[in-house]
Design a protein around this motif. Structure first.
Motif, PDB file in Angstrom:
ATOM      1  N   GLN A  19       2.869  42.770 -34.216  1.00  9.37           N
ATOM      2  CA  GLN A  19       2.502  42.237 -33.029  1.00  9.37           C
ATOM      3  C   GLN A  19       1.201  42.280 -32.628  1.00  9.37           C
ATOM      4  OE1 GLN A  19       4.849  44.594 -30.045  1.00  9.37           O
ATOM      5  NE2 GLN A  19       5.729  42.593 -29.675  1.00  9.37           N
ATOM      6  N   LEU A  20       0.263  43.395 -33.122  1.00 14.23           N
ATOM      7  CA  LEU A  20      -1.159  43.741 -32.838  1.00 14.23           C
ATOM      8  C   LEU A  20      -1.968  42.373 -33.570  1.00 14.23           C
ATOM      9  CD1 LEU A  20      -1.465  47.483 -33.334  1.00 14.23           C
ATOM     10  CD2 LEU A  20      -1.363  46.032 -31.149  1.00 14.23           C
ATOM     11  N   ILE A  21      -1.519  41.587 -34.474  1.00 18.98           N
ATOM     12  CA  ILE A  21      -2.312  40.788 -35.298  1.00 18.98           C
ATOM     13  C   ILE A  21      -2.399  39.515 -34.232  1.00 18.98           C
ATOM     14  CG2 ILE A  21      -2.413  39.378 -37.088  1.00 18.98           C
ATOM     15  CD1 ILE A  21      -1.371  41.000 -38.934  1.00 18.98           C
ATOM     16  N   VAL A  22      -3.744  39.206 -33.981  1.00 22.00           N
ATOM     17  CA  VAL A  22      -3.902  37.984 -33.176  1.00 22.00           C
ATOM     18  C   VAL A  22      -4.253  37.120 -34.181  1.00 22.00           C
ATOM     19  CG1 VAL A  22      -4.641  39.295 -31.058  1.00 22.00           C
ATOM     20  CG2 VAL A  22      -6.432  38.776 -33.028  1.00 22.00           C
ATOM     21  N   LYS A  23      -4.343  35.842 -33.374  1.00 21.43           N
ATOM     22  CA  LYS A  23      -4.454  34.571 -34.227  1.00 21.43           C
ATOM     23  C   LYS A  23      -5.741  34.385 -34.711  1.00 21.43           C
ATOM     24  CE  LYS A  23      -5.207  30.243 -31.877  1.00 21.43           C
ATOM     25  NZ  LYS A  23      -5.716  31.012 -30.774  1.00 21.43           N
ATOM     26  N   ASP A  24      -6.820  35.000 -34.214  1.00 23.41           N
ATOM     27  CA  ASP A  24      -8.025  34.755 -35.212  1.00 23.41           C
ATOM     28  C   ASP A  24      -8.639  36.011 -35.517  1.00 23.41           C
ATOM     29  OD1 ASP A  24      -8.239  35.649 -32.411  1.00 23.41           O
ATOM     30  OD2 ASP A  24      -9.955  34.379 -31.890  1.00 23.41           O
ATOM     31  N   ALA A  25      -7.638  37.023 -35.967  1.00 23.77           N
ATOM     32  CA  ALA A  25      -7.839  38.218 -36.626  1.00 23.77           C
ATOM     33  C   ALA A  25      -8.932  38.062 -37.738  1.00 23.77           C
ATOM     34  CB  ALA A  25      -6.479  38.902 -37.062  1.00 23.77           C
ATOM     35  N   ILE A  75     -10.208  50.336 -31.581  1.00 21.74           N
ATOM     36  CA  ILE A  75      -9.803  49.053 -30.558  1.00 21.74           C
ATOM     37  C   ILE A  75      -9.181  47.946 -31.275  1.00 21.74           C
ATOM     38  CG2 ILE A  75     -11.032  47.272 -29.339  1.00 21.74           C
ATOM     39  CD1 ILE A  75     -11.083  49.834 -28.153  1.00 21.74           C
ATOM     40  N   THR A  76      -8.054  47.640 -31.075  1.00 19.51           N
ATOM     41  CA  THR A  76      -7.448  46.435 -31.687  1.00 19.51           C
ATOM     42  C   THR A  76      -8.154  45.137 -31.157  1.00 19.51           C
ATOM     43  OG1 THR A  76      -5.722  46.389 -30.048  1.00 19.51           O
ATOM     44  CG2 THR A  76      -5.325  47.650 -31.936  1.00 19.51           C
ATOM     45  N   TRP A  77      -7.972  43.940 -31.851  1.00 18.82           N
ATOM     46  CA  TRP A  77      -8.552  42.734 -31.563  1.00 18.82           C
ATOM     47  C   TRP A  77      -7.933  42.159 -30.257  1.00 18.82           C
ATOM     48  CZ3 TRP A  77     -12.596  43.337 -33.872  1.00 18.82           C
ATOM     49  CH2 TRP A  77     -12.672  43.541 -35.439  1.00 18.82           C
ATOM     50  N   SER A  78      -6.761  42.313 -30.159  1.00 24.93           N
ATOM     51  CA  SER A  78      -6.024  42.076 -28.784  1.00 24.93           C
ATOM     52  C   SER A  78      -6.649  42.930 -27.390  1.00 24.93           C
ATOM     53  CB  SER A  78      -4.707  42.156 -29.034  1.00 24.93           C
ATOM     54  OG  SER A  78      -4.188  43.459 -28.957  1.00 24.93           O
ATOM     55  N   GLU A  79      -7.177  44.051 -27.982  1.00 28.54           N
ATOM     56  CA  GLU A  79      -7.710  45.054 -26.679  1.00 28.54           C
ATOM     57  C   GLU A  79      -9.121  44.650 -26.697  1.00 28.54           C
ATOM     58  OE1 GLU A  79      -4.874  49.047 -27.437  1.00 28.54           O
ATOM     59  OE2 GLU A  79      -6.992  48.744 -28.486  1.00 28.54           O
ATOM     60  N   LEU A  80      -9.894  44.012 -27.746  1.00 26.11           N
ATOM     61  CA  LEU A  80     -11.283  43.659 -27.420  1.00 26.11           C
ATOM     62  C   LEU A  80     -11.884  43.172 -26.074  1.00 26.11           C
ATOM     63  CD1 LEU A  80     -13.784  43.984 -28.988  1.00 26.11           C
ATOM     64  CD2 LEU A  80     -13.396  41.610 -30.302  1.00 26.11           C
ATOM     65  N   PRO A  81     -11.101  42.125 -25.447  1.00 29.01           N
ATOM     66  CA  PRO A  81     -11.657  41.743 -24.131  1.00 29.01           C
ATOM     67  C   PRO A  81     -11.385  42.733 -22.984  1.00 29.01           C
ATOM     68  CG  PRO A  81     -10.062  40.101 -24.905  1.00 29.01           C
ATOM     69  CD  PRO A  81     -10.003  41.265 -25.710  1.00 29.01           C
ATOM     70  N   GLY A 103      -8.000  57.128 -27.481  1.00 29.13           N
ATOM     71  CA  GLY A 103      -7.767  57.333 -28.991  1.00 29.13           C
ATOM     72  C   GLY A 103      -7.326  56.000 -29.824  1.00 29.13           C
ATOM     73  N   ALA A 104      -6.239  56.299 -30.618  1.00 31.32           N
ATOM     74  CA  ALA A 104      -5.568  55.164 -31.356  1.00 31.32           C
ATOM     75  C   ALA A 104      -4.535  54.738 -30.668  1.00 31.32           C
ATOM     76  CB  ALA A 104      -5.235  55.985 -32.786  1.00 31.32           C
ATOM     77  N   GLY A 105      -3.918  55.197 -29.418  1.00 32.42           N
ATOM     78  CA  GLY A 105      -3.149  54.734 -28.456  1.00 32.42           C
ATOM     79  C   GLY A 105      -3.707  53.381 -27.751  1.00 32.42           C
ATOM     80  N   PRO A 106      -2.595  52.742 -27.171  1.00 28.41           N
ATOM     81  CA  PRO A 106      -2.972  51.702 -26.107  1.00 28.41           C
ATOM     82  C   PRO A 106      -3.863  52.167 -25.068  1.00 28.41           C
ATOM     83  CG  PRO A 106      -0.666  52.016 -25.621  1.00 28.41           C
ATOM     84  CD  PRO A 106      -1.172  52.832 -26.904  1.00 28.41           C
ATOM     85  N   PHE A 107      -4.636  51.231 -24.195  1.00 32.37           N
ATOM     86  CA  PHE A 107      -5.238  51.535 -23.182  1.00 32.37           C
ATOM     87  C   PHE A 107      -3.993  52.156 -21.987  1.00 32.37           C
ATOM     88  CE2 PHE A 107      -8.810  48.762 -24.241  1.00 32.37           C
ATOM     89  CZ  PHE A 107      -9.806  49.863 -24.066  1.00 32.37           C
ATOM     90  N   PRO A 108      -4.388  53.109 -21.245  1.00 33.95           N
ATOM     91  CA  PRO A 108      -3.175  53.689 -20.409  1.00 33.95           C
ATOM     92  C   PRO A 108      -2.850  52.282 -19.263  1.00 33.95           C
ATOM     93  CG  PRO A 108      -5.400  54.716 -19.997  1.00 33.95           C
ATOM     94  CD  PRO A 108      -5.520  53.968 -21.085  1.00 33.95           C
TER      95      PRO A 108
END
Ligand SMILES: [Zn+2]
Length: 447
Positions: A19-25, A75-81, A103-108
């Motif tokens: 799910q975390l892999i984004v199109k332009d990974a 920071i995952t690529w989808s979290e970058l923005p 940390g390694a989890g998602p943004f709250p």
């Protein structure tokens, strides 16, 4: 049963990662891995403190943590923005706190929600006819602070020697302090910039005072003991700090300056600049020929250069604040923009001051501590201010103060120890060179 559980766990984790892999990974990981290699990790020695892959970027507090796959920041690529929005909108301290907690989890969820509704901060810069810098916020940081001989000795930033000028029988006494040059430059530059519509702040409130709003000597009287104690609470076994606790060194100002004051004051400069939320920051210094140390005679050499952040090496990721800035400089475009802005300014250093830009081979620290960038005369260097100041910046090092011609020109600006405004002082030409670079940058922003 155990086996079924582990298969389910495996499938769930694959699904979560997929799910975390984004199109332009692919292109994102390649882009940031390249930036890391060329601009951030100077000697390719920090490999065991980060990883960049198809999922994103992880920063580890230690090599052991990397082995355990326990990132401090991730920071995952989808979290970058969202990461970029948090950095742009929050204070540096708050952004670091949010990311550490994440940390390694998602943004709250509250952060995710807050940023859906929030209009991001944007620049008030809107050029108008005759006011090409209208609304642009520019922070000026004149390096150092001494305006008298004693203080200039404490911070070790002065020129004091005699030169034989052509056509004169007596030698000329050359004596000035770098802080006088940077202050005069910042004052001229502030006037120019305001004339073009910019909003300007300066970190040094008046000549001779530090960014803390007082002289070094007043700071020592009222704040030093407390500052030393709070540093010792963070680094209780630091030998240099412990030495200062010894009454023998109670009045050793060079040590006090070096181990306590400098850090406190540079942090204050960065805090003042970041609170102003500038579009551009100009950190103003004048250079010397390092090979000419202790500067008892003039040198024939003369170069200009500029620094930007990045260029970390082993031992420079010792705490979570430094690792936060490492991540920040990698993932935002602050560094990329600083390189391009600084390149526009250095090209005017060369033309307007008629002083060549330094190549890597022209100074030892350029070879040992700096990364080359694509802009001529602009080098990555992990100086405190290059790391602590957010946004687009130049750390300018114009001309060699100890150069045989420059020192006379700079010395002529003085009158009874003060820098006076001659018709065309050298510091004003330097201010003009900065101005021309800023005008070029501004014109390009709104193209
Ligand atoms: Zn300096």
């Amino acid at each position: 049963m155990k086996r079924i559980f582990s298969i389910v766990f495996f499938l769930v984790s694959i699904f979560a990662q997929a799910q975390l892999i984004v199109k332009d990974a692919d292109s994102l990981s390649l882009h940031y891995a390249t930036k890391m290699k060329t601009l951030i990790d100077r000697n390719q020695s920090l490999n065991n403190q980060y990883s960049i892959d198809l999922y994103g970027v992880s920063i580890y507090a230690s090599a052991a943590d990397k082995k355990l796959a326990k990132p401090e920041y991730k920071i995952t690529w989808s979290e970058l923005p969202l990461f970029k929005l948090v950095i742009k909108n929050e204070t540096r301290e708050e952004a670091q706190r949010i990311l550490l907690e994440k940390g390694a989890g998602p943004f709250p969820p509250e952060i995710q929600k807050a940023y859906i509704l929030r209009t991001p901060l944007s620049s008030e810069f809107v050029p108008m006819d005759g006011k090409p810098l209208n609304g642009m916020r520019i922070a000026l940081d004149p390096g150092h602070f001494a305006n008298d001989s004693l203080t200039s000795r404490v911070e070790d930033k002065y020129i004091d020697f005699y030169v034989k000028e052509q056509g004169k029988t007596d030698s000329t006494h050359i004596n000035f302090f770098e802080a006088q040059l940077t202050y005069a430059t910042a004052s001229s530059l502030a006037l120019f910039l305001r004339g073009y519509g910019a909003e300007v702040m300066t970190t040094i409130p008046e000549q001779g005072k530090t960014a803390l709003g007082k002289t070094y000597w007043d700071w020592k009287k009222t704040d030093y003991a407390h500052a030393l104690d709070s540093m010792l609470r963070v680094r209780p076994s630091d030998a240099n700090l412990l030495k200062l606790k010894n009454p023998k060194f109670k009045n050793d100002d060079r040590l006090i300056f070096r181990y306590v004051f400098r850090d406190v004051e540079l942090r204050k400069r960065a805090a003042l600049i970041n609170a102003f939320r500038p579009d551009l920051t100009v950190i103003i210094h004048y250079n010397v020929d390092e090979k000419n140390k202790d500067w008892k005679v003039p040198t024939k050499k003369n170069y200009c250069m500029a620094f930007v952040g990045g260029s970390f090496s082993a031992g420079e990721l010792g705490d979570s604040e430094k690792r936060f800035d490492f991540l920040r400089l990698l993932l935002t475009d602050e560094l990329d923009q600083s390189i391009s802005f600084s390149g526009q300014v250095t090209s005017h250093f060369k033309k307007h001051l008629n002083v060549p830009l330094a190549k890597k081979s022209d100074a030892e620290y350029l070879q040992t501590s700096c990364t080359k960038t694509e802009s001529e005369g602009v080098y990555g260097r992990n100086l405190s201010l290059c790391r602590l100041v957010q946004g687009v910046l130049i750390y300018g090092e114009t001309l060699y103060q100890d150069n045989e011609k420059e020192c006379i020109w700079l010395n002529d600006e003085k009158q009874e120890g003060e820098i006076k405004s001659l018709k065309m002082p050298r510091t004003q030409l330097v201010a003009e060179a900065y101005l021309l670079g800023i005008l070029d940058w501004a014109a390009q922003q709104k193209r």
